[in-house]
Design a protein around this motif. Sequence first.
Motif, short mmCIF file in Angstrom:
data_model
loop_
_atom_site.label_atom_id
_atom_site.label_comp_id
_atom_site.label_asym_id
_atom_site.label_seq_id
_atom_site.Cartn_x
_atom_site.Cartn_y
_atom_site.Cartn_z
N GLU A 197 -14.46 -22.24 11.55
CA GLU A 197 -15.63 -22.39 10.69
C GLU A 197 -15.28 -22.46 9.20
O GLU A 197 -16.12 -22.84 8.38
N ARG B 227 -21.20 -28.73 5.09
CA ARG B 227 -22.00 -27.50 5.11
C ARG B 227 -23.47 -27.79 5.41
O ARG B 227 -24.15 -26.97 6.03
N GLN C 269 -23.62 -28.16 9.14
CA GLN C 269 -23.46 -26.85 9.78
C GLN C 269 -24.76 -26.05 9.69
O GLN C 269 -25.16 -25.39 10.65
#
Length: 447
Positions: free
Chosen positions: A252, A435, A438
């Motif tokens: 991650e 991001r 995500q």
Amino acid sequence: MPANPINVTAFIDRHRISPFQMMIVVLCFLIVAIDGFDTAAIGFIAPAIRAEWSLTPAHLAPLFGAGLAGLMAGAFLFGPLADKFGRKTILIFSVLFFGVASLASAWSMDLWHLVALRFLTGLGLGGAMPNAITLTSEYCPDSRRSFLVTTMFCGFTLGSALGGLASAGLIEAFGWRSVLVVGGVMPVVLGVILIRALPESVRYLVMAGKSPERVAASLQRIAPHEDLRGATFNVAMKPSTTSPVRHLFKPELLRGTLLFWVTFFMSLLVIYLLSSWLPTLLRTNGLTLRNAAIVTAMFQVGGTLGAIVLGWLMDRFNPHYVLATAYVLAGVCVAAVGPLASSPVLASVAVFWAGFCVSGGQVGANALSAEFYPTDCRATGVSWANGVGRMGSVVGSVGGASMLAMGWSMPALFAAIGVPAVLAGFTMLTLGRIRHRQAALAVEAAA
């Protein structure tokens, strides 16, 4: 009695900035200001050292390189230690360490003695700056974090500038060694103050399972009206059992880590290349020494203002896209310096905006990296990004000579210098998109 448990991150985010938090920002501002003074000191005193010891310009190269090597090593070393032993502990140690090393440098008997001590000074400096960023970030609410961190970091450019003004008078009155004495006494005095005044990060204390009383005492100073008796505290994540360095490469975080490293490398390459070689480049294009100095100074002025403005924008818009735009514009402004280099006024404007975008962007990238990494590896993430960036600073510091030797025209040379800034912009844009995806997937998974 308060509800249990209390998330310390959410607690800080929902309260207004307190005098206690502003004190932390001011103390960290002073740390990076003294850091800036000591980092820049060697450049100010180098001509006097060369004259006293009858050195050639080639002899000075190891002296400059030792400081940069120490900064890089300190960033790699002290980040993981801060995640293990605490931000305050390592920050104070770093400040006292580079203070003592700077004091010892004042009594150097020869060049190589001074080179060794400048490496040790750089080691402490390399640990102080990233940990000041980390500690400031962990006490700032999310809504104002970027602005406060970037404003705090302006202490570095202010310290560098004041170092130049102070050095001129000190060298004339007392000799070059007096600059190192002042650069050593200030951090030692500040380090003693920090022992009593600087708090440990509450996020670190919770992650490390330290005394809840210390956490409650710090939070009480943020919100004196809150009743924290009997409260338990958390940071909404489990402590990591792996080393902070290994955590940087977890799935991650891996892509973000690599993108930050590329950004820092490219950004600091441009900053140090321009800081080191811009006066020389302008002089070869016909500007007087005075005009070259004035134009170069605009780079630092622009960087200071850019850090504040970009930090403000990062708190209001997507910070990745703010930085991506700034870096791409930096590349354009740097490229514009070449065609305008023969005009002091126009060159000053281009250099100002180049500094605004690239130096301001680098300060913003520091703030963003502190936000990106979780508590258990935040100091390591910020420090290692700075360490990789220092590699770029070495390339930039020595790269100017190679570029001059190639005999390129001014427009071609400055266009080439602008390319790494544009690349930094694309890495920030890529990180922002990653991001965003995500976050979207996390929302879908929670639905």
